[in-house]
Design a protein around this motif. Structure first.
Motif, PDB file in Angstrom:
ATOM      1  N   VAL A 373     -10.115   1.384  17.183  1.00 46.69           N
ATOM      2  CA  VAL A 373      -9.339   1.417  15.951  1.00 46.69           C
ATOM      3  C   VAL A 373      -8.837   0.019  15.596  1.00 46.69           C
ATOM      4  N   GLU A 374      -8.596  -0.166  14.307  1.00 46.09           N
ATOM      5  CA  GLU A 374      -7.935  -1.356  13.787  1.00 46.09           C
ATOM      6  C   GLU A 374      -7.088  -0.918  12.604  1.00 46.09           C
ATOM      7  N   ALA A 375      -5.809  -1.252  12.640  1.00 46.59           N
ATOM      8  CA  ALA A 375      -4.880  -0.841  11.589  1.00 46.59           C
ATOM      9  C   ALA A 375      -4.384  -2.065  10.832  1.00 46.59           C
ATOM     10  N   ARG A 376      -4.056  -1.877   9.570  1.00 44.66           N
ATOM     11  CA  ARG A 376      -3.541  -2.972   8.758  1.00 44.66           C
ATOM     12  C   ARG A 376      -2.610  -2.433   7.680  1.00 44.66           C
ATOM     13  N   ILE A 377      -1.729  -3.277   7.220  1.00 48.68           N
ATOM     14  CA  ILE A 377      -0.817  -2.949   6.142  1.00 48.68           C
ATOM     15  C   ILE A 377      -0.569  -4.225   5.360  1.00 48.68           C
ATOM     16  N   GLY A 406      -4.405   0.686   5.774  1.00 48.53           N
ATOM     17  CA  GLY A 406      -5.751   1.102   6.124  1.00 48.53           C
ATOM     18  C   GLY A 406      -5.910   1.282   7.618  1.00 48.53           C
ATOM     19  N   LEU A 407      -6.826   2.141   7.990  1.00 47.21           N
ATOM     20  CA  LEU A 407      -7.158   2.384   9.390  1.00 47.21           C
ATOM     21  C   LEU A 407      -8.671   2.465   9.497  1.00 47.21           C
ATOM     22  N   ASP A 408      -9.259   1.551  10.277  1.00 46.21           N
ATOM     23  CA  ASP A 408     -10.706   1.537  10.491  1.00 46.21           C
ATOM     24  C   ASP A 408     -11.006   2.078  11.882  1.00 46.21           C
ATOM     25  N   MET A 409     -11.913   3.027  11.956  1.00 45.39           N
ATOM     26  CA  MET A 409     -12.275   3.663  13.223  1.00 45.39           C
ATOM     27  C   MET A 409     -13.775   3.549  13.451  1.00 45.39           C
ATOM     28  N   THR A 410     -14.144   3.116  14.650  1.00 51.76           N
ATOM     29  CA  THR A 410     -15.547   2.995  15.044  1.00 51.76           C
ATOM     30  C   THR A 410     -15.807   3.897  16.224  1.00 51.76           C
ATOM     31  N   GLU A 426      -8.005   4.622   3.574  1.00 48.57           N
ATOM     32  CA  GLU A 426      -7.355   3.642   2.715  1.00 48.57           C
ATOM     33  C   GLU A 426      -6.344   4.337   1.807  1.00 48.57           C
ATOM     34  N   ALA A 427      -5.210   3.704   1.613  1.00 51.64           N
ATOM     35  CA  ALA A 427      -4.201   4.183   0.660  1.00 51.64           C
ATOM     36  C   ALA A 427      -3.620   2.968  -0.051  1.00 51.64           C
ATOM     37  N   ARG A 428      -3.578   3.011  -1.379  1.00 54.31           N
ATOM     38  CA  ARG A 428      -3.055   1.904  -2.175  1.00 54.31           C
ATOM     39  C   ARG A 428      -2.134   2.444  -3.261  1.00 54.31           C
ATOM     40  N   ARG A 429      -1.125   1.639  -3.590  1.00 50.55           N
ATOM     41  CA  ARG A 429      -0.240   2.001  -4.685  1.00 50.55           C
ATOM     42  C   ARG A 429       0.218   0.733  -5.378  1.00 50.55           C
TER      43      ARG A 429
END
Length: 452
Positions: A373-377, A406-410, A426-429
């Motif tokens: 996993v890799e998470a970002r904000i 966002g959260l990327d999962m491999t 992905e979630a954006r506002r």
């Protein structure tokens, strides 16, 4: 490095398999094991006279042929052995041997293809790890690199439309058409990037390349019904193909030492199309430098300048400055924290703004169960000193605040030929004082990435 990889790939070709070997095959194997490649080549050819479809004899020919100046013959023998191999283990070794022969021919790209075939038949553990390492080494050696991007994603807002039909700006209410509202659907993305190394020394490297990228969009039935109601009322309509985007870009990259530190100069020129029609041309130049901070951290600095030349509007000049702190913990986890500042200027008043963005990311050292996993904000601000709504100017200009996560999962265990499936959330506002730019989007992306 080339010779080391060649021997790494070739030395496994003489491994024993379950079949009972004939006397000649046994002698050929022993000659190979003793390092007598010429003798192994001749003895295995004698076996093929009596048994031309013997995959074990073909494998010894394939392994030995490059050492007697017949690399092309070795690759063809390995390909035939791969086709005839009765077991997955033998197919794995045949593919590795074909890669070694292709490498001896100087055909690094073909060698990479054979190593990916070897990964299809590699046993989990040492075989997969060894072949993966060889593939990574070969990709670094190859003067030509080819990368792909392929994904498909449902989205709640394909067109970056407003979250509500009724908006308000400076106390002026506005009723938006369906085309200006958020439209859900699916988006497929495909991209290919080709880079070729022109020159490399101990302190510099120059590469030229080309990127082609595009999206194909399909509106949901709900979105189509909204558009149909507008068309019935005499308003303009919108289809999924109107949102399709294509980009073609030529690139140049020069890496060098700026004093004791590595730096990269990037140049790019390209053209884009939107809805099938010409959209804009662009030029971009960038300079990046990496500053080490201790043993486990680094600071990346980047300066970019670009010019966008839209078909139906004034040119837009942009300048960006970014700084990213990278840190690896003792456990192997990585952290990233970046700040980017950007400003644009244009004769088109609605294209001029000042912006800032901060982003944080984290990736653990090890997979969580079967998933890496890799998470970002990230959060951002944009300020338009003036904004023209067509019938009036927005008092005080336009100000936007954005937030995204966002959260990327491999899933490496579900990989095939060194490619693993990926899932991205992905979630954006975006919140704005100009009502039509109050947007939100939630999406899921399905794709693939190379593990090596």
């Amino acid at each position: 490095m080339r010779l080391a990889l060649l021997f790494s790939l070739a030395l496994t070709a003489g491994a024993a398999w379950a079949e009972t070997p004939a006397e000649g095959l046994s002698a050929a194997r022993q000659a190979w094991a003793d390092g007598k490649a010429g003798l192994a080549y001749r003895l295995s050819h004698q076996v093929l006279v009596q048994a031309p479809d013997d995959p074990a004899a073909l494998l010894i020919v394939a392994a030995a042929a490059p050492h007697v100046g017949r690399a092309s013959e070795g690759r063809h023998a390995a390909r035939l052995a791969w086709r005839l191999a009765p077991t997955s283990a033998m197919k794995h070794e045949a593919a590795r041997t074909a890669a070694a022969a292709a490498l001896a021919e100087g055909r690094e790209g073909l060698a990479q293809l054979w190593l990916r075939r070897a990964l299809l038949h590699a046993a989990p553990g040492d075989q997969t790890d060894r072949t993966g390492r060889d593939l990574a080494r070969l990709r670094r050696m190859n003067p030509v690199s080819l990368s792909f991007d392929l994904s498909a994603a449902p989205s709640s807002n394909l067109n970056d439309g407003a979250e509500s039909a009724n908006t308000q700006t400076d106390w002026v209410p506005e009723r938006l058409s369906a085309s200006a509202q958020a439209l859900s659907g699916w988006r497929a993305t495909a991209g290919v990037t080709l880079m070729a190394r022109l020159r490399q020394t101990g302190t510099s490297r120059t590469r030229l390349g080309f990127q082609l990228y595009g999206t194909v969009n399909q509106l949901s039935q709900e979105a189509k019904d909204k558009i149909a109601a507008d068309v019935a009322a005499g308003l303009p309509g919108l289809t999924g193909s109107d949102l399709n985007y294509t980009l073609a870009e030529a690139r140049a990259e020069h890496r060098f030492l700026a004093g004791p530190l590595p730096a990269t100069l990037n140049l790019a020129a390209g053209r884009s199309w939107y809805g099938g029609d010409p959209y804009a041309s662009h030029l971009r130049v960038g300079l990046a430098e990496t500053l080490p901070i201790g043993r486990m951290s680094a600071l990346q600095l980047a300066l970019t300048a670009d010019r966008q030349m839209p078909e139906r509007s004034a040119s837009v000049d942009s300048l960006g400055l970014g700084a990213t702190w990278l840190h690896q913990t003792a456990s192997g986890a990585t952290w990233r924290l970046g700040v980017n500042l950007r400003g644009t200027d244009s004769a088109a008043v609605n294209s001029s703004y000042r912006g800032a963005r901060i982003e944080a990311g984290w990736a653990p050292a090890n997979a969580i169960g079967p998933v890496q996993v890799e998470a970002r904000i990230a959060a951002g601000l944009r300020d338009y000193a003036a904004y023209d709504m067509g019938v009036f100017m927005v008092e005080g200009g336009r100000q936007d605040e954005s937030l995204e996560a966002g959260l990327d999962m491999t899933l490496p265990r579900a990989g095939l030929a060194g490619f693993a499936p990926t899932i991205g959330l992905e979630a954006r506002r975006n919140r704005s004082n100009v009502g039509r730019f109050n947007t939100r989007e939630i999406g899921v992306t399905f794709g693939f990435r190379s593990l090596f």
